[in-house]
Design an enzyme around this catalytic site. Structure first.
Site, PDB file in Angstrom:
ATOM      1  N   MET A  85       0.853  -1.194   0.000  1.00 24.17           N
ATOM      2  CA  MET A  85       0.000   0.000   0.000  1.00 24.17           C
ATOM      3  C   MET A  85       0.892   1.248   0.000  1.00 24.17           C
ATOM      4  O   MET A  85       0.464   2.328   0.397  1.00 24.17           O
ATOM      5  CB  MET A  85      -0.938  -0.005   1.200  1.00 24.17           C
ATOM      6  CG  MET A  85      -1.916  -1.187   1.148  1.00 24.17           C
ATOM      7  SD  MET A  85      -3.468  -0.892   2.002  1.00 24.17           S
ATOM      8  CE  MET A  85      -2.886  -0.627   3.662  1.00 24.17           C
ATOM      9  N   GLY A  86       2.141   1.097  -0.407  1.00 18.48           N
ATOM     10  CA  GLY A  86       3.028   2.247  -0.546  1.00 18.48           C
ATOM     11  C   GLY A  86       3.629   2.717   0.764  1.00 18.48           C
ATOM     12  O   GLY A  86       3.655   1.982   1.751  1.00 18.48           O
ATOM     13  N   HIS A 119       9.256   1.433   3.133  1.00 17.78           N
ATOM     14  CA  HIS A 119      10.341   1.462   4.123  1.00 17.78           C
ATOM     15  C   HIS A 119      11.221   0.239   3.841  1.00 17.78           C
ATOM     16  O   HIS A 119      10.968  -0.504   2.875  1.00 17.78           O
ATOM     17  CB  HIS A 119       9.779   1.465   5.552  1.00 17.78           C
ATOM     18  CG  HIS A 119       8.736   0.401   5.798  1.00 17.78           C
ATOM     19  ND1 HIS A 119       9.035  -0.942   5.796  1.00 17.78           N
ATOM     20  CD2 HIS A 119       7.402   0.489   6.026  1.00 17.78           C
ATOM     21  CE1 HIS A 119       7.939  -1.632   6.026  1.00 17.78           C
ATOM     22  NE2 HIS A 119       6.928  -0.792   6.164  1.00 17.78           N
ATOM     23  N   HIS A 156       9.602  -3.148   3.003  1.00  9.73           N
ATOM     24  CA  HIS A 156       9.175  -3.310   1.604  1.00  9.73           C
ATOM     25  C   HIS A 156      10.377  -3.589   0.706  1.00  9.73           C
ATOM     26  O   HIS A 156      10.327  -4.443  -0.183  1.00  9.73           O
ATOM     27  CB  HIS A 156       8.504  -2.025   1.097  1.00  9.73           C
ATOM     28  CG  HIS A 156       7.209  -1.689   1.770  1.00  9.73           C
ATOM     29  ND1 HIS A 156       7.038  -0.580   2.551  1.00  9.73           N
ATOM     30  CD2 HIS A 156       6.011  -2.322   1.763  1.00  9.73           C
ATOM     31  CE1 HIS A 156       5.797  -0.527   2.990  1.00  9.73           C
ATOM     32  NE2 HIS A 156       5.152  -1.577   2.533  1.00  9.73           N
ATOM     33  N   GLY A 171       5.178  -9.666   4.283  1.00  7.97           N
ATOM     34  CA  GLY A 171       5.947  -9.534   5.522  1.00  7.97           C
ATOM     35  C   GLY A 171       5.187 -10.144   6.690  1.00  7.97           C
ATOM     36  O   GLY A 171       3.979  -9.926   6.845  1.00  7.97           O
ATOM     37  N   LYS A 197       5.238  -9.249   9.632  1.00  7.06           N
ATOM     38  CA  LYS A 197       4.783  -8.269  10.622  1.00  7.06           C
ATOM     39  C   LYS A 197       3.261  -8.351  10.716  1.00  7.06           C
ATOM     40  O   LYS A 197       2.686  -8.295  11.791  1.00  7.06           O
ATOM     41  CB  LYS A 197       5.228  -6.866  10.185  1.00  7.06           C
ATOM     42  CG  LYS A 197       5.411  -5.895  11.310  1.00  7.06           C
ATOM     43  CD  LYS A 197       4.164  -5.140  11.660  1.00  7.06           C
ATOM     44  CE  LYS A 197       3.804  -4.137  10.594  1.00  7.06           C
ATOM     45  NZ  LYS A 197       2.448  -3.597  10.788  1.00  7.06           N
ATOM     46  N   GLN A 219      -2.640 -11.455   8.636  1.00  5.01           N
ATOM     47  CA  GLN A 219      -2.851 -11.263   7.197  1.00  5.01           C
ATOM     48  C   GLN A 219      -2.203 -12.421   6.413  1.00  5.01           C
ATOM     49  O   GLN A 219      -2.791 -12.959   5.473  1.00  5.01           O
ATOM     50  CB  GLN A 219      -2.250  -9.931   6.779  1.00  5.01           C
ATOM     51  CG  GLN A 219      -2.153  -9.728   5.291  1.00  5.01           C
ATOM     52  CD  GLN A 219      -1.783  -8.308   4.926  1.00  5.01           C
ATOM     53  OE1 GLN A 219      -2.604  -7.411   5.017  1.00  5.01           O
ATOM     54  NE2 GLN A 219      -0.556  -8.080   4.490  1.00  5.01           N
ATOM     55  N   VAL A 242      11.048  -6.883   9.514  1.00  2.31           N
ATOM     56  CA  VAL A 242      12.258  -6.042   9.535  1.00  2.31           C
ATOM     57  C   VAL A 242      12.045  -4.996  10.623  1.00  2.31           C
ATOM     58  O   VAL A 242      10.975  -4.392  10.720  1.00  2.31           O
ATOM     59  CB  VAL A 242      12.496  -5.386   8.157  1.00  2.31           C
ATOM     60  CG1 VAL A 242      13.733  -4.496   8.186  1.00  2.31           C
ATOM     61  CG2 VAL A 242      12.650  -6.466   7.093  1.00  2.31           C
TER      62      VAL A 242
END
Ligand code: PAF
Length: 307
Positions: free
Chosen positions: A30-31, A34, A37, A147, A149, A153, A176
């Protein structure tokens, strides 16, 4: 790097690549890029012939319109980052193209969407599953990178891919972290300096859980209480939940005898942050039949080996 905005054009490009046996690695985002990504993009680039990064702030997964409004957006900077990492295609469609007014099809993953964030954000995982299903059909990836994190999801997407026989291999990559342990998230940029400092209580609370688990604690309620207590030492943290659950089903457990997940969500001002850590008891005996190391479809924290 080519920028594509139309889903049909993206799909046509993907079909052409597939006909030439060119493998696509997809990084859905979703942009507000960091280093988390960037690590996904690097890996997608290394393991495939073409790296497609999708950038779409998906309105369907925001249950709170104010949260959607405030979500950080910086397409120009993102474009530069994706280009510098070597992404081949940036697919950035409009909401109208992804959800035309006559759209009637949505994807709902039931049980694993309900606990943890599912309880706090109704409809969120339906939005995630629907957009990821569309992105898979539009970009036709050989592999897709997410990811850990966002652990729940990952579980929802793994379940959806399994239930619907989606072909891409799912690659779940480790969280990360910043130097002080805070999990990287696009939302971190919106924390005030005080809340940014305070938010380090999240990784510290999870480290405490890990160390008590390493010392032999197997009672989820003891670990849950410890983590909660630690979070309560930070007055700026508004705890939403602290849970110790089965890492596969995300359901409550009576004892940590199988891989478990300690998951937390807390608000700092109006910014909601999540983090989690897996607790994996050592296997008592070497297993007679080793599990297939390439089968990452079920357990997201088992990271797929590099190709
Ligand atoms: O994790 C995210 O950035 C989003 O939830 C995803 C997977 C790109 C779907 O919109």
């Amino acid at each position: 790097m080519k920028v594509i905005r139309e889903p049909r054009e993206m799909q046509q490009t993907a079909l052409t690549l597939r006909d030439k046996a060119i493998r696509i690695g997809l990084v859905p985002t979703m942009g507000a890029f960091h280093d988390g990504h960037v690590s996904l993009m690097r890996r997608a680039k290394q393991e495939n012939d073409v790296c497609v990064v999708s950038l779409f702030v998906n309105p369907l997964q925001f249950n709170d319109p104010a949260d959607l409004e405030r979500y950080p957006r910086n397409e120009a900077a993102d474009l530069e980052i994706a280009r510098s990492v070597g992404a081949d295609i940036l697919f950035t469609p409009s909401a109208a193209a992804m959800y035309p007014p006559d759209a009637q099809t949505f994807v709902e993953v039931t049980r694993v969407s309900q606990p943890l964030c599912g309880g706090q954000r109704p409809g969120h995982f339906r939005g995630v599953a629907t957009v990821v299903a569309k992105l898979f059909m539009i970009t036709l990836p050989r592999r897709a990178y997410f990811g850990l994190k966002d652990y729940q999801q990952c579980r929802v997407i793994a379940q959806m891919a399994r239930d619907l026989y989606f072909p891409p291999d799912l690659v779940f990559c480790p969280t990360v972290r910043e130097a002080d342990g805070l999990a990287m998230s696009s939302r971190n940029a919106r924390l005030t300096p005080e809340d940014r400092r305070a938010a380090t209580v999240l990784p510290r609370a999870l480290e405490l859980a890990q160390s008590r688990f390493a010392d032999g604690e197997r009672d989820p309620s003891v670990i849950q209480a410890l983590v909660r207590e630690r979070l309560l030492t930070e007055p700026r943290a508004g705890i939403e939940y602290v849970e110790v659950v089965d890492a596969q089903t995300l359901e409550p457990i009576a004892e940590i005898a199988q891989p478990a997940l300690v998951a937390i969500a807390a608000r700092f001002g109006d910014i909601r942050l999540i983090d989690s850590v897996a607790l994996t008891p050592p296997s008592p005996e070497p297993e007679p039949l080793a599990p297939d190391p390439l089968d990452t479809s079920d357990v997201p924290h088992r990271v797929a080996p590099r190709a």
